[in-house]
Design an enzyme around this catalytic site. Structure first.
Site, mmCIF file in Angstrom:
data_model
loop_
_atom_site.group_PDB
_atom_site.id
_atom_site.type_symbol
_atom_site.label_atom_id
_atom_site.label_comp_id
_atom_site.label_asym_id
_atom_site.label_seq_id
_atom_site.Cartn_x
_atom_site.Cartn_y
_atom_site.Cartn_z
ATOM 1 N N HIS A 199 0.805 -1.225 0.000
ATOM 2 C CA HIS A 199 0.000 0.000 0.000
ATOM 3 C C HIS A 199 0.839 1.277 0.000
ATOM 4 O O HIS A 199 0.282 2.370 0.047
ATOM 5 C CB HIS A 199 -0.941 0.009 1.210
ATOM 6 C CG HIS A 199 -2.008 -1.043 1.138
ATOM 7 N ND1 HIS A 199 -2.945 -1.081 0.128
ATOM 8 C CD2 HIS A 199 -2.288 -2.100 1.945
ATOM 9 C CE1 HIS A 199 -3.757 -2.111 0.320
ATOM 10 N NE2 HIS A 199 -3.366 -2.743 1.406
ATOM 11 N N ARG B 208 6.935 -6.387 3.014
ATOM 12 C CA ARG B 208 5.657 -6.891 2.515
ATOM 13 C C ARG B 208 5.553 -6.578 1.021
ATOM 14 O O ARG B 208 5.458 -5.419 0.637
ATOM 15 C CB ARG B 208 4.470 -6.268 3.257
ATOM 16 C CG ARG B 208 3.130 -6.795 2.735
ATOM 17 C CD ARG B 208 1.965 -6.430 3.625
ATOM 18 N NE ARG B 208 1.619 -5.015 3.583
ATOM 19 C CZ ARG B 208 0.513 -4.501 4.144
ATOM 20 N NH1 ARG B 208 -0.320 -5.300 4.802
ATOM 21 N NH2 ARG B 208 0.270 -3.214 4.075
ATOM 22 N N ASP C 114 16.658 -12.185 -2.990
ATOM 23 C CA ASP C 114 17.973 -11.911 -3.552
ATOM 24 C C ASP C 114 18.464 -10.516 -3.161
ATOM 25 O O ASP C 114 19.674 -10.284 -3.011
ATOM 26 C CB ASP C 114 17.944 -12.041 -5.073
ATOM 27 C CG ASP C 114 17.943 -13.487 -5.550
ATOM 28 O OD1 ASP C 114 18.133 -14.388 -4.706
ATOM 29 O OD2 ASP C 114 17.759 -13.719 -6.754
ATOM 30 N N GLU D 265 -6.423 -12.033 6.225
ATOM 31 C CA GLU D 265 -7.127 -10.767 6.396
ATOM 32 C C GLU D 265 -8.509 -10.712 5.737
ATOM 33 O O GLU D 265 -9.042 -9.636 5.499
ATOM 34 C CB GLU D 265 -6.263 -9.622 5.866
ATOM 35 C CG GLU D 265 -5.692 -9.856 4.482
ATOM 36 C CD GLU D 265 -4.680 -8.810 4.065
ATOM 37 O OE1 GLU D 265 -4.765 -7.665 4.546
ATOM 38 O OE2 GLU D 265 -3.792 -9.144 3.251
ATOM 39 N N ASP E 295 -8.653 -5.024 6.564
ATOM 40 C CA ASP E 295 -9.265 -5.765 5.462
ATOM 41 C C ASP E 295 -10.307 -6.749 5.978
ATOM 42 O O ASP E 295 -11.348 -6.952 5.339
ATOM 43 C CB ASP E 295 -8.196 -6.499 4.664
ATOM 44 C CG ASP E 295 -7.492 -5.599 3.671
ATOM 45 O OD1 ASP E 295 -8.113 -5.244 2.650
ATOM 46 O OD2 ASP E 295 -6.330 -5.233 3.912
#
Length: 260
Positions: free
Chosen positions: A48, A73, A87, A152, A178
Site C-alpha cells: 500500500h 511486505r 535476492d 485478512e 481488510d
C-alpha cells in the site's frame, strides 16, 4: 560462512515479543530515523506504499546498519517478486492476503531452494549472499528466512486451521482493516465483531505453536493480543504518525499565534 543470522525469526520462535512500526513513506531517510528509535522491527510496505524494488533495497541497506530488523511486505505473494526480494537481501517476508493452505505451501516453496522448494538460484548476483562472498549461502539461507502469512479476510479465516498446519510457515499475521471490510464493517476495525474474530484467530495461532502478529494502533487491542501470546506487534505507522503530528503542529501554531 553461513547466511546472516535473523534475530527476528529466532526471537519470535522463542516467544519473545518484538515491537514494530510500519514504514509507508517509502524513503531511506525516514527509514534511517525510524531505525534509531528502538523498534525491534520495521515493515517496509510494498503493498500500500509507493515502493518498488529499488526503493525497498535502499531501505534494506539503511536498516542493515541498525538494530531494527527489516520485514518486507510485497504487493502480492507471487514467486517472481519473492525471489527478487530474497535476492535483494530481505530475510523476513510478510505475504498479504493468504487464503488457503495450498497458497501457504506455495509460499514456503517460493522461499526454499530445490530440491525441497522452487526458489530460483541466482545468489552470485545477489546482495543476499554479499555478492557471492557468503560461500555457504545456498545451503544455509533457508534457516534464516522468516515467512509470515497475512490472513485478512473471511476466506482466510475459514482456512486458518489448515494454514497453521503448513510446515515452514513461521507465523501468521491478522490484518484487522481488510478483515473488517470483508465482514461488512469497512473503516470500523474496532467493531466488537471484528475484535472478537481477531482475538479468536490469535488464540488459534498461538495454540498451534506458530508466532502470532498484528498491526493495530488500538492500545487496548495491542494489550489483549499480547496477553493471548502474540509475539510480533506493530504499534505505529510512519505515515499516520507524521500526518497526525503535522496537523497538531499546524493547529497549535494557529491557536498560539492567531488567537486574540
Amino acid at each position: 560462512m553461513p547466511a546472516p543470522h535473523n534475530p527476528f525469526k529466532h526471537a519470535i520462535t522463542k516467544g519473545e515479543v518484538q515491537l514494530g512500526c510500519w514504514l509507508g513513506l517509502a524513503d531511506p531517510y525516514i527509514a534511517e530515523i525510524s531505525a534509531g528509535v528502538g523498534f525491534d522491527w520495521l515493515l517496509i510496505d510494498g503493498e500500500h506504499a509507493p515502493n518498488d524494488l529499488r526503493s525497498i533495497v535502499a531501505q534494506l541497506q539503511v536498516l542493515a546498519a541498525r538494530d531494527s530488523h527489516a520485514v518486507v511486505r510485497p504487493p502480492i505473494g507471487e514467486s517472481w517478486i519473492i525471489k527478487q526480494l530474497l535476492d535483494a537481501g530481505a530475510q523476513t517476508l510478510l505475504i498479504p492476503m493468504v487464503e488457503s493452505a495450498e497458497q501457504a505451501q506455495e509460499l514456503v516453496d517460493a522461499v526454499t531452494y530445490p530440491p525441497h522448494g522452487a526458489r530460483g538460484v541466482g545468489s552470485a548476483l545477489a546482495r543476499a549472499s554479499d555478492f557471492a562472498a557468503i560461500g555457504d549461502y545456498l545451503t544455509t539461507a533457508r534457516d534464516e528466512i522468516c515467512l509470515l502469512a497475512q490472513v485478512e479476510n473471511q476466506k482466510g479465516m475459514a482456512a486458518l486451521d489448515d494454514i497453521l498446519k503448513v510446515d515452514g510457515l513461521d507465523g501468521v499475521f491478522i490484518g484487522p482493516s481488510d478483515l473488517a471490510a470483508d465482514m461488512g464493517f469497512i473503516g470500523q476495525a474496532g467493531a466488537a465483531e471484528v475484535k472478537a474474530a481477531v482475538l479468536g484467530a490469535m488464540e488459534k495461532i498461538v495454540a498451534s505453536g506458530k508466532a502470532a502478529g498484528i498491526l493495530t494502533l488500538d492500545q487496548g487491542l495491542q494489550q489483549e493480543c499480547r496477553e493471548i501470546g502474540a509475539t510480533f506487534i506493530a504499534t505505529e505507522i510512519d505515515v499516520t504518525l507524521f500526518a497526525r503530528n503535522m496537523r497538531k503542529a499546524s493547529n497549535d501554531a494557529r491557536q498560539n499565534l492567531q488567537s486574540e
